[in-house]
Write an enzyme that holds these catalytic residues in place. Structure first.
Site, PDB file in Angstrom:
ATOM      1  N   CYS A 172       5.977   0.306   8.163  1.00 13.65           N
ATOM      2  CA  CYS A 172       5.497   1.462   7.088  1.00 13.65           C
ATOM      3  C   CYS A 172       6.519   1.809   6.485  1.00 13.65           C
ATOM      4  O   CYS A 172       7.744   2.020   7.011  1.00 13.65           O
ATOM      5  CB  CYS A 172       4.884   2.490   8.247  1.00 13.65           C
ATOM      6  SG  CYS A 172       4.487   4.194   7.071  1.00 13.65           S
ATOM      7  N   LEU A 173       6.517   2.012   5.103  1.00 12.95           N
ATOM      8  CA  LEU A 173       7.560   2.499   4.241  1.00 12.95           C
ATOM      9  C   LEU A 173       8.141   3.650   4.520  1.00 12.95           C
ATOM     10  O   LEU A 173       9.094   3.931   4.298  1.00 12.95           O
ATOM     11  CB  LEU A 173       6.995   2.391   2.809  1.00 12.95           C
ATOM     12  CG  LEU A 173       6.460   1.149   2.238  1.00 12.95           C
ATOM     13  CD1 LEU A 173       6.085   1.394   0.733  1.00 12.95           C
ATOM     14  CD2 LEU A 173       7.512   0.063   2.013  1.00 12.95           C
ATOM     15  N   GLN A 176       3.025  10.114   1.254  1.00 18.91           N
ATOM     16  CA  GLN A 176       4.190   9.410   1.491  1.00 18.91           C
ATOM     17  C   GLN A 176       5.209   9.481   0.550  1.00 18.91           C
ATOM     18  O   GLN A 176       6.429   9.325   0.386  1.00 18.91           O
ATOM     19  CB  GLN A 176       3.848   7.818   1.516  1.00 18.91           C
ATOM     20  CG  GLN A 176       3.381   7.319   2.772  1.00 18.91           C
ATOM     21  CD  GLN A 176       3.261   5.922   3.206  1.00 18.91           C
ATOM     22  OE1 GLN A 176       2.154   5.280   2.677  1.00 18.91           O
ATOM     23  NE2 GLN A 176       4.157   5.377   3.519  1.00 18.91           N
ATOM     24  N   HIS A 180      -2.918   7.747   6.923  1.00 20.01           N
ATOM     25  CA  HIS A 180      -1.985   8.498   6.335  1.00 20.01           C
ATOM     26  C   HIS A 180      -2.331   9.935   5.839  1.00 20.01           C
ATOM     27  O   HIS A 180      -1.897  10.646   5.635  1.00 20.01           O
ATOM     28  CB  HIS A 180      -0.938   7.756   5.096  1.00 20.01           C
ATOM     29  CG  HIS A 180       0.090   6.929   5.480  1.00 20.01           C
ATOM     30  ND1 HIS A 180       1.017   7.463   6.491  1.00 20.01           N
ATOM     31  CD2 HIS A 180       0.395   5.889   5.422  1.00 20.01           C
ATOM     32  CE1 HIS A 180       1.899   6.392   6.904  1.00 20.01           C
ATOM     33  NE2 HIS A 180       1.628   5.473   6.010  1.00 20.01           N
ATOM     34  N   GLY A 192       0.775  -1.214   0.081  1.00 20.56           N
ATOM     35  CA  GLY A 192      -0.084   0.075   0.051  1.00 20.56           C
ATOM     36  C   GLY A 192       1.084   1.405   0.063  1.00 20.56           C
ATOM     37  O   GLY A 192       2.083   1.342   0.156  1.00 20.56           O
ATOM     38  N   HIS A 235      -4.567   1.572   7.365  1.00 19.27           N
ATOM     39  CA  HIS A 235      -3.171   2.130   7.515  1.00 19.27           C
ATOM     40  C   HIS A 235      -3.261   3.311   6.603  1.00 19.27           C
ATOM     41  O   HIS A 235      -2.529   4.293   6.930  1.00 19.27           O
ATOM     42  CB  HIS A 235      -2.203   0.897   7.400  1.00 19.27           C
ATOM     43  CG  HIS A 235      -0.730   1.543   7.314  1.00 19.27           C
ATOM     44  ND1 HIS A 235       0.089   0.877   8.248  1.00 19.27           N
ATOM     45  CD2 HIS A 235       0.017   2.194   6.512  1.00 19.27           C
ATOM     46  CE1 HIS A 235       1.311   1.603   8.005  1.00 19.27           C
ATOM     47  NE2 HIS A 235       1.207   2.105   7.186  1.00 19.27           N
ATOM     48  N   GLU A 236      -3.567   3.250   5.281  1.00 18.79           N
ATOM     49  CA  GLU A 236      -3.423   3.959   4.531  1.00 18.79           C
ATOM     50  C   GLU A 236      -4.336   5.291   4.661  1.00 18.79           C
ATOM     51  O   GLU A 236      -3.952   6.331   4.603  1.00 18.79           O
ATOM     52  CB  GLU A 236      -3.258   3.208   2.847  1.00 18.79           C
ATOM     53  CG  GLU A 236      -2.577   2.211   2.361  1.00 18.79           C
ATOM     54  CD  GLU A 236      -0.934   2.616   2.799  1.00 18.79           C
ATOM     55  OE1 GLU A 236      -0.844   3.749   2.696  1.00 18.79           O
ATOM     56  OE2 GLU A 236      -0.437   1.527   2.961  1.00 18.79           O
TER      57      GLU A 236
HETATM   58 NI    NI Z   1       2.456   3.818   6.193  1.00 17.59          NI
END
Ligand code: NI
Length: 182
Positions: free
Chosen positions: A97-98, A54, A143, A49, A139-140
C-alpha cells in the site's frame, strides 16, 4: 501545480469513512483537478491504484491502473463506488500500500467483483473486473471505508518488509520490481 502528498498510516483520513460526492460536484474544477492529481501521484509512486483519502481528501473516489501506465485507456476513475462480489473462493495474493510503504502481506480477496458508480464525467460505471484488477478495486474501495490491507490479513506472519519479501518470500513467477497496489 504542487504535487499531492500521499499520506501514511496514522493520518486520520485513512481511518474514517469517505463522503459520497453529489453528481453536481463531480464536474467542478476542484474535483477534476483532484482526479488529475491522483492519477499523477499514483504514477509517480509507481502504484496501480489510489484512493482520495490517501491524498487527505475524504471523498468516495478512487483511480486504478492495472497496467501501471502502459495504456492510458486502462485507467479507471470510480466515484461513489459500490462493489458486489461475484463468485468463487477468496484468493490470497501479496499486497502493499502506498500509505504503508515498504511492507507486503498476503491478503484474501474475491476473484471477481461488479463495480458500480460514476465516472469522472458523472456517467454510470457498471463493470465486472477480475483477477489483479479485482484485487486493486477491492483494496481501493476499502480505503474509502477507512480499511487498510493489514486489517484484511488473516495471518500477520506473512507480513514482510519489501527487501526481505523479495529475498525470501517472493515466488519465481512474481516480478522482482512488482508495483505497489495503491
Ligand atoms: Ni492502499
Amino acid at each position: 501545480m504542487p504535487q499531492r502528498q500521499i499520506v501514511r498510516l496514522g493520518h486520520p483520513s485513512l481511518r474514517v469513512p469517505a463522503q459520497p460526492l453529489a453528481p453536481a460536484q463531480i464536474e467542478s474544477a476542484e474535483i477534476q483537478a483532484l482526479i488529475d492529481d491522483m492519477i499523477e501521484a499514483m504514477r509517480q509512486a509507481r502504484g496501480v491504484g489510489l484512493a482520495a483519502p490517501q491524498v487527505g481528501e475524504e471523498v468516495q473516489l478512487f483511480v486504478s491502473d492495472p497496467l501501471g501506465g502502459a495504456d492510458p485507456a486502462a485507467v479507471r476513475v470510480v466515484i461513489n463506488p459500490m462493489l458486489t462480489p461475484l463468485s468463487g473462493e477468496l484468493v490470497y495474493d501479496w499486497e502493499g500500500c502506498l500509505s504503508i510503504p515498504g511492507l507486503r502481506g498476503l491478503v484474501p480477496r474475491h476473484p471477481a467483483v461488479r463495480v458500480q458508480g460514476l465516472d469522472r464525467a458523472g456517467r454510470p460505471v457498471d463493470a465486472v473486473v477480475e483477477g489483479f484488477e479485482a484485487r486493486i478495486v477491492q483494496h481501493e474501495h476499502d480505503h474509502l471505508n477507512g480499511v487498510v490491507f493489514l486489517d484484511r490479513m488473516r495471518d500477520l506472519r506473512s507480513l514482510a518488509f519489501y527487501e526481505e519479501w523479495q529475498r525470501y518470500m517472493r515466488s519465481e513467477d512474481e516480478p522482482a520490481d512488482e508495483p505497489t497496489i495503491g
